[in-house]
Design a protein around this motif. Structure first.
Motif, PDB file in Angstrom:
ATOM      1  N   ALA A 174       0.831  -1.205   0.000  1.00 32.90           N
ATOM      2  CA  ALA A 174       0.000   0.000   0.000  1.00 32.90           C
ATOM      3  C   ALA A 174       0.870   1.261   0.000  1.00 32.90           C
ATOM      4  O   ALA A 174       0.534   2.261  -0.632  1.00 32.90           O
ATOM      5  CB  ALA A 174      -0.928  -0.004   1.215  1.00 32.90           C
ATOM      6  N   MET A 175       2.002   1.202   0.703  1.00 31.66           N
ATOM      7  CA  MET A 175       2.922   2.340   0.684  1.00 31.66           C
ATOM      8  C   MET A 175       3.493   2.553  -0.718  1.00 31.66           C
ATOM      9  O   MET A 175       3.616   3.700  -1.174  1.00 31.66           O
ATOM     10  CB  MET A 175       4.061   2.117   1.684  1.00 31.66           C
ATOM     11  N   VAL A 176       3.840   1.453  -1.396  1.00 34.50           N
ATOM     12  CA  VAL A 176       4.333   1.575  -2.765  1.00 34.50           C
ATOM     13  C   VAL A 176       3.254   2.171  -3.655  1.00 34.50           C
ATOM     14  O   VAL A 176       3.504   3.076  -4.462  1.00 34.50           O
ATOM     15  CB  VAL A 176       4.768   0.195  -3.304  1.00 34.50           C
ATOM     16  N   TRP A 179       2.876   5.892  -2.839  1.00 29.64           N
ATOM     17  CA  TRP A 179       4.148   6.496  -2.445  1.00 29.64           C
ATOM     18  C   TRP A 179       4.196   8.018  -2.633  1.00 29.64           C
ATOM     19  O   TRP A 179       4.507   8.747  -1.687  1.00 29.64           O
ATOM     20  CB  TRP A 179       5.277   5.814  -3.206  1.00 29.64           C
ATOM     21  N   PRO A 180       3.899   8.569  -3.809  1.00 29.00           N
ATOM     22  CA  PRO A 180       3.990  10.029  -3.975  1.00 29.00           C
ATOM     23  C   PRO A 180       3.054  10.789  -3.025  1.00 29.00           C
ATOM     24  O   PRO A 180       3.445  11.802  -2.440  1.00 29.00           O
ATOM     25  CB  PRO A 180       3.601  10.248  -5.439  1.00 29.00           C
ATOM     26  N   LYS A 181       1.837  10.280  -2.863  1.00 31.18           N
ATOM     27  CA  LYS A 181       0.880  10.950  -1.995  1.00 31.18           C
ATOM     28  C   LYS A 181       1.315  10.893  -0.542  1.00 31.18           C
ATOM     29  O   LYS A 181       1.198  11.873   0.201  1.00 31.18           O
ATOM     30  CB  LYS A 181      -0.509  10.318  -2.163  1.00 31.18           C
ATOM     31  N   LEU A 182       1.827   9.762  -0.118  1.00 28.09           N
ATOM     32  CA  LEU A 182       2.263   9.608   1.268  1.00 28.09           C
ATOM     33  C   LEU A 182       3.444  10.520   1.586  1.00 28.09           C
ATOM     34  O   LEU A 182       3.567  11.030   2.701  1.00 28.09           O
ATOM     35  CB  LEU A 182       2.642   8.150   1.547  1.00 28.09           C
ATOM     36  N   GLY A 192      13.710   4.562   3.511  1.00 28.52           N
ATOM     37  CA  GLY A 192      14.546   4.212   2.370  1.00 28.52           C
ATOM     38  C   GLY A 192      13.816   4.561   1.089  1.00 28.52           C
ATOM     39  O   GLY A 192      12.770   5.211   1.104  1.00 28.52           O
ATOM     40  N   GLY A 193      14.319   4.108  -0.025  1.00 28.39           N
ATOM     41  CA  GLY A 193      13.711   4.400  -1.307  1.00 28.39           C
ATOM     42  C   GLY A 193      12.619   3.416  -1.688  1.00 28.39           C
ATOM     43  O   GLY A 193      12.389   2.407  -1.019  1.00 28.39           O
ATOM     44  N   SER A 235       5.192   3.079  -8.202  1.00 30.49           N
ATOM     45  CA  SER A 235       4.350   4.178  -7.743  1.00 30.49           C
ATOM     46  C   SER A 235       3.601   4.873  -8.878  1.00 30.49           C
ATOM     47  O   SER A 235       2.817   5.789  -8.620  1.00 30.49           O
ATOM     48  CB  SER A 235       5.193   5.198  -6.978  1.00 30.49           C
ATOM     49  N   GLU A 236       3.781   4.440 -10.125  1.00 30.70           N
ATOM     50  CA  GLU A 236       2.998   5.016 -11.210  1.00 30.70           C
ATOM     51  C   GLU A 236       1.510   4.692 -11.070  1.00 30.70           C
ATOM     52  O   GLU A 236       0.669   5.320 -11.687  1.00 30.70           O
ATOM     53  CB  GLU A 236       3.515   4.491 -12.560  1.00 30.70           C
TER      54      GLU A 236
END
Length: 258
Positions: A174-176, A179-182, A192-193, A235-236
């Motif tokens: 869910a984090m992946v 990702w941009p929003k979080l 990390g990345g 994350s796209e």
């Protein structure tokens, strides 16, 4: 955390099951989808569990936007819930009677739900360390999935630990996925990345070894289907709704498990 919930104490009126289920479908559609395939006897308690988790997450939202007062307000809310679960405070919240009743019946273990609280506390005072992050994921999304296994009557500790890994893998996925929003939300993220996050999530999935779980275990681990699909992407996918493929994959896994 040692006080026991009094079994002979009358609880306030509970929210109707349909209202709880409708709420969960709006705020946590992934877990709601998986819960739909659980046996009728445990489904209302699991929907209550998911609604409880969402309440904890929403309680922390102001804490992320204020540097000083916010975290303290979040800790106070979590302390309130801890006292409710321990039976030392009246369950005067619309969701609290559901959780207290589920603990009394033995559907969920009190210690498991308290771990979910511990994870949210860790989010309020994050440590930029991957080991601390893994512990937070196991106690949060992981303990939540362990509770689903408890509701299905699973008692083997090794199996329940593998369900924790399922929940942690889903949390990483869910984090992946978001990702941009979080990154803009102020919420505690993986230290990390994105690629390292995907690797950590896949490690949780490997630990769960869902295919070798018994039938009830696989039914409790349906979120692993979505975790695997999210971790295989990047994350796209952020901001995009789930496609029919994701839902069909969960349905097929549920049919095989049942």
């Amino acid at each position: 955390m040692t006080a026991a919930i009094q079994k002979n104490k009358t609880l306030p009126a509970m929210l109707p099951e349909r209202e709880v289920e409708e709420r969960v479908r709006k705020v946590d559609p992934d877990r709601a989808l998986c819960a739909r395939f659980l046996p009728d006897a445990v489904r209302p308690d699991v929907f209550g569990l998911i609604a409880f988790h969402d309440e904890l997450v929403r309680a922390l939202a102001p804490a992320r936007s204020a540097a000083v007062a916010g975290p303290m307000a979040g800790f106070i809310k979590l302390q309130w819930w801890q006292e409710v679960l321990e039976g030392t405070r009246a369950p005067d919240h619309e969701l609290a009677p559901l959780m207290v009743s589920a603990i009394r019946k033995g559907t969920f273990q009190q210690a498991t739900l308290l771990r979910v609280l511990e994870a949210r506390e860790a989010e309020l005072s994050p440590e930029p360390d991957e080991a601390a992050w893994r512990t937070m994921m196991r106690n949060g999304a992981g303990a939540l999935q362990r509770a689903v296994g408890e509701a299905l009557g699973l008692q083997d500790e090794a199996l329940l630990v593998r369900l924790e890994a399922v929940g942690a893998a889903y949390g990483a996925g869910a984090m992946v996925r978001h990702w941009p929003k979080l990154q803009q939300s102020g919420r505690y993220l993986f230290p990390g990345g994105e690629a390292a996050l995907q690797q950590a999530g896949r490690a949780f999935l490997a630990e769960a070894d869902v295919k070798s779980l018994p039938r009830k275990g696989r039914l409790a681990a349906l979120l692993a289907v979505l975790a695997a699909r999210d971790l295989a992407r990047n994350s796209e996918q952020a901001g995009q709704p789930r496609g029919i493929g994701d839902r069909l994959a969960v349905m097929m896994a549920a049919l095989k498990a049942r």
